[in-house]
Design a protein around this motif. Structure first.
Motif, PDB file in Angstrom:
ATOM      1  N   ASP A  32       0.796  -1.234   0.000  1.00 65.70           N
ATOM      2  CA  ASP A  32       0.000   0.000   0.000  1.00 65.70           C
ATOM      3  C   ASP A  32       0.825   1.279   0.000  1.00 65.70           C
ATOM      4  OD1 ASP A  32      -2.459  -1.344  -0.091  1.00 65.70           O
ATOM      5  OD2 ASP A  32      -2.426  -1.625   2.086  1.00 65.70           O
ATOM      6  N   LYS A  33       2.060   1.214  -0.500  1.00 65.54           N
ATOM      7  CA  LYS A  33       2.909   2.396  -0.611  1.00 65.54           C
ATOM      8  C   LYS A  33       3.580   2.410  -1.978  1.00 65.54           C
ATOM      9  CE  LYS A  33       2.269   3.784   3.604  1.00 65.54           C
ATOM     10  NZ  LYS A  33       1.572   5.007   3.908  1.00 65.54           N
ATOM     11  N   ILE A  34       3.837   3.605  -2.484  1.00 69.24           N
ATOM     12  CA  ILE A  34       4.487   3.768  -3.771  1.00 69.24           C
ATOM     13  C   ILE A  34       5.967   3.410  -3.670  1.00 69.24           C
ATOM     14  CG2 ILE A  34       5.039   6.219  -3.408  1.00 69.24           C
ATOM     15  CD1 ILE A  34       3.968   4.619  -6.695  1.00 69.24           C
ATOM     16  N   TYR A  35       6.494   2.836  -4.727  1.00 65.50           N
ATOM     17  CA  TYR A  35       7.931   2.626  -4.822  1.00 65.50           C
ATOM     18  C   TYR A  35       8.347   2.710  -6.282  1.00 65.50           C
ATOM     19  CZ  TYR A  35       7.680  -2.211  -6.508  1.00 65.50           C
ATOM     20  OH  TYR A  35       7.461  -3.336  -7.264  1.00 65.50           O
ATOM     21  N   ILE A  36       9.636   2.945  -6.496  1.00 67.65           N
ATOM     22  CA  ILE A  36      10.183   3.047  -7.845  1.00 67.65           C
ATOM     23  C   ILE A  36      10.571   1.650  -8.297  1.00 67.65           C
ATOM     24  CG2 ILE A  36      11.991   4.050  -9.280  1.00 67.65           C
ATOM     25  CD1 ILE A  36      12.151   6.331  -7.170  1.00 67.65           C
ATOM     26  N   ALA A  37       9.839   1.145  -9.284  1.00 65.12           N
ATOM     27  CA  ALA A  37      10.076  -0.207  -9.786  1.00 65.12           C
ATOM     28  C   ALA A  37      11.236  -0.245 -10.774  1.00 65.12           C
ATOM     29  CB  ALA A  37       8.811  -0.754 -10.440  1.00 65.12           C
ATOM     30  N   ASP A  38      11.399   0.820 -11.579  1.00 65.10           N
ATOM     31  CA  ASP A  38      12.462   0.844 -12.591  1.00 65.10           C
ATOM     32  C   ASP A  38      12.845   2.281 -12.916  1.00 65.10           C
ATOM     33  OD1 ASP A  38      14.248   0.392 -14.619  1.00 65.10           O
ATOM     34  OD2 ASP A  38      12.910  -0.878 -15.797  1.00 65.10           O
ATOM     35  N   ILE A  39      13.781   2.834 -12.148  1.00 60.45           N
ATOM     36  CA  ILE A  39      14.182   4.231 -12.304  1.00 60.45           C
ATOM     37  C   ILE A  39      14.827   4.495 -13.665  1.00 60.45           C
ATOM     38  CG2 ILE A  39      16.466   3.969 -11.242  1.00 60.45           C
ATOM     39  CD1 ILE A  39      14.063   6.990 -10.929  1.00 60.45           C
ATOM     40  N   GLU A  40      15.405   3.497 -14.282  1.00 61.26           N
ATOM     41  CA  GLU A  40      16.056   3.667 -15.582  1.00 61.26           C
ATOM     42  C   GLU A  40      15.068   4.087 -16.679  1.00 61.26           C
ATOM     43  OE1 GLU A  40      19.375   3.625 -16.040  1.00 61.26           O
ATOM     44  OE2 GLU A  40      19.473   3.328 -13.868  1.00 61.26           O
ATOM     45  N   LYS A  41      13.806   3.743 -16.511  1.00 61.89           N
ATOM     46  CA  LYS A  41      12.778   4.100 -17.490  1.00 61.89           C
ATOM     47  C   LYS A  41      12.243   5.519 -17.309  1.00 61.89           C
ATOM     48  CE  LYS A  41      10.818  -0.549 -18.116  1.00 61.89           C
ATOM     49  NZ  LYS A  41       9.575  -1.313 -17.911  1.00 61.89           N
ATOM     50  N   CYS A  42      12.522   6.138 -16.165  1.00 58.36           N
ATOM     51  CA  CYS A  42      11.958   7.447 -15.830  1.00 58.36           C
ATOM     52  C   CYS A  42      12.460   8.522 -16.785  1.00 58.36           C
ATOM     53  CB  CYS A  42      12.300   7.821 -14.397  1.00 58.36           C
ATOM     54  SG  CYS A  42      11.574   9.377 -13.875  1.00 58.36           S
ATOM     55  N   ILE A  43      11.517   9.298 -17.336  1.00 56.31           N
ATOM     56  CA  ILE A  43      11.853  10.416 -18.225  1.00 56.31           C
ATOM     57  C   ILE A  43      11.621  11.763 -17.521  1.00 56.31           C
ATOM     58  CG2 ILE A  43      11.497   9.125 -20.358  1.00 56.31           C
ATOM     59  CD1 ILE A  43       8.683  10.423 -20.531  1.00 56.31           C
ATOM     60  N   ALA A  44      11.343  11.716 -16.233  1.00 52.29           N
ATOM     61  CA  ALA A  44      11.140  12.914 -15.408  1.00 52.29           C
ATOM     62  C   ALA A  44      10.087  13.847 -16.002  1.00 52.29           C
ATOM     63  CB  ALA A  44      12.464  13.642 -15.187  1.00 52.29           C
ATOM     64  N   CYS A  45       9.001  13.279 -16.489  1.00 49.29           N
ATOM     65  CA  CYS A  45       7.931  14.067 -17.106  1.00 49.29           C
ATOM     66  C   CYS A  45       7.105  14.830 -16.069  1.00 49.29           C
ATOM     67  CB  CYS A  45       7.028  13.173 -17.946  1.00 49.29           C
ATOM     68  SG  CYS A  45       6.092  11.944 -17.007  1.00 49.29           S
ATOM     69  N   GLY A  46       7.072  14.342 -14.825  1.00 47.95           N
ATOM     70  CA  GLY A  46       6.352  15.030 -13.763  1.00 47.95           C
ATOM     71  C   GLY A  46       4.880  14.699 -13.654  1.00 47.95           C
ATOM     72  N   LEU A  47       4.371  13.768 -14.464  1.00 43.05           N
ATOM     73  CA  LEU A  47       2.951  13.423 -14.379  1.00 43.05           C
ATOM     74  C   LEU A  47       2.594  12.823 -13.019  1.00 43.05           C
ATOM     75  CD1 LEU A  47       2.177  12.023 -17.935  1.00 43.05           C
ATOM     76  CD2 LEU A  47       1.388  14.169 -16.928  1.00 43.05           C
ATOM     77  N   CYS A  48       3.500  12.065 -12.445  1.00 44.19           N
ATOM     78  CA  CYS A  48       3.249  11.483 -11.125  1.00 44.19           C
ATOM     79  C   CYS A  48       3.090  12.591 -10.079  1.00 44.19           C
ATOM     80  CB  CYS A  48       4.361  10.520 -10.732  1.00 44.19           C
ATOM     81  SG  CYS A  48       6.018  11.239 -10.755  1.00 44.19           S
ATOM     82  N   GLU A  49       3.980  13.552 -10.130  1.00 43.30           N
ATOM     83  CA  GLU A  49       3.929  14.687  -9.200  1.00 43.30           C
ATOM     84  C   GLU A  49       2.651  15.496  -9.395  1.00 43.30           C
ATOM     85  OE1 GLU A  49       6.539  18.648  -8.054  1.00 43.30           O
ATOM     86  OE2 GLU A  49       7.215  17.365  -9.685  1.00 43.30           O
ATOM     87  N   LEU A  50       2.299  15.742 -10.625  1.00 47.28           N
ATOM     88  CA  LEU A  50       1.116  16.532 -10.952  1.00 47.28           C
ATOM     89  C   LEU A  50      -0.169  15.883 -10.437  1.00 47.28           C
ATOM     90  CD1 LEU A  50      -0.007  18.977 -12.555  1.00 47.28           C
ATOM     91  CD2 LEU A  50      -0.179  17.438 -14.510  1.00 47.28           C
ATOM     92  N   ARG A  51      -0.249  14.560 -10.515  1.00 50.49           N
ATOM     93  CA  ARG A  51      -1.484  13.857 -10.178  1.00 50.49           C
ATOM     94  C   ARG A  51      -1.592  13.374  -8.736  1.00 50.49           C
ATOM     95  NH1 ARG A  51      -5.144  15.060 -14.045  1.00 50.49           N
ATOM     96  NH2 ARG A  51      -4.111  15.060 -16.058  1.00 50.49           N
ATOM     97  N   CYS A  52      -0.496  13.359  -7.996  1.00 55.05           N
ATOM     98  CA  CYS A  52      -0.528  12.835  -6.622  1.00 55.05           C
ATOM     99  C   CYS A  52      -1.311  13.770  -5.705  1.00 55.05           C
ATOM    100  CB  CYS A  52       0.886  12.644  -6.084  1.00 55.05           C
ATOM    101  SG  CYS A  52       0.897  12.003  -4.393  1.00 55.05           S
ATOM    102  N   PRO A  53      -2.424  13.298  -5.133  1.00 57.56           N
ATOM    103  CA  PRO A  53      -3.219  14.152  -4.255  1.00 57.56           C
ATOM    104  C   PRO A  53      -2.579  14.350  -2.875  1.00 57.56           C
ATOM    105  CG  PRO A  53      -4.185  11.979  -4.346  1.00 57.56           C
ATOM    106  CD  PRO A  53      -3.047  11.983  -5.325  1.00 57.56           C
ATOM    107  N   ASP A  54      -1.569  13.543  -2.553  1.00 58.45           N
ATOM    108  CA  ASP A  54      -0.951  13.592  -1.228  1.00 58.45           C
ATOM    109  C   ASP A  54       0.454  14.194  -1.227  1.00 58.45           C
ATOM    110  OD1 ASP A  54      -3.170  12.249  -0.002  1.00 58.45           O
ATOM    111  OD2 ASP A  54      -2.468  10.444  -1.014  1.00 58.45           O
ATOM    112  N   PHE A  55       0.914  14.663  -2.396  1.00 55.62           N
ATOM    113  CA  PHE A  55       2.252  15.252  -2.532  1.00 55.62           C
ATOM    114  C   PHE A  55       3.346  14.288  -2.078  1.00 55.62           C
ATOM    115  CE2 PHE A  55      -0.823  18.637  -1.628  1.00 55.62           C
ATOM    116  CZ  PHE A  55      -0.743  19.339  -2.812  1.00 55.62           C
ATOM    117  N   ALA A  56       3.130  13.007  -2.322  1.00 54.90           N
ATOM    118  CA  ALA A  56       4.059  11.970  -1.875  1.00 54.90           C
ATOM    119  C   ALA A  56       5.174  11.681  -2.870  1.00 54.90           C
ATOM    120  CB  ALA A  56       3.288  10.678  -1.586  1.00 54.90           C
TER     121      ALA A  56
END
Length: 64
Positions: A32-56
């Motif tokens: 029940d917690k977020i984790y980074i499954a594959d950081i190598e794939k990250c393009i730092a687009c920021g969609l996760c940050e934009l959509r997170c209602p808890d600023f997590a």
């Protein structure tokens, strides 16, 4: 400029919104917690940050 993906698991409610919006499948939920499954794939687009209602989760610029 390099960007880092920062997670605050203590703020995460496990809603999976960030997982659903990530275009590269970088994130996942474990116990029940977020984790980074594959950081190598990250393009730092920021969609996760934009959509997170808890600023997590957020993208941070790393200055050299």
């Amino acid at each position: 400029m390099k960007k880092n993906l920062i997670i605050k698991p203590e703020w995460c409610k496990g809603c999976k919104i960030c997982v659903e919006f990530c275009p590269k499948n970088v994130l996942d939920i474990k116990e029940d917690k977020i984790y980074i499954a594959d950081i190598e794939k990250c393009i730092a687009c920021g969609l996760c940050e934009l959509r997170c209602p808890d600023f997590a989760i957020y993208v941070e610029n790393e200055e050299k």
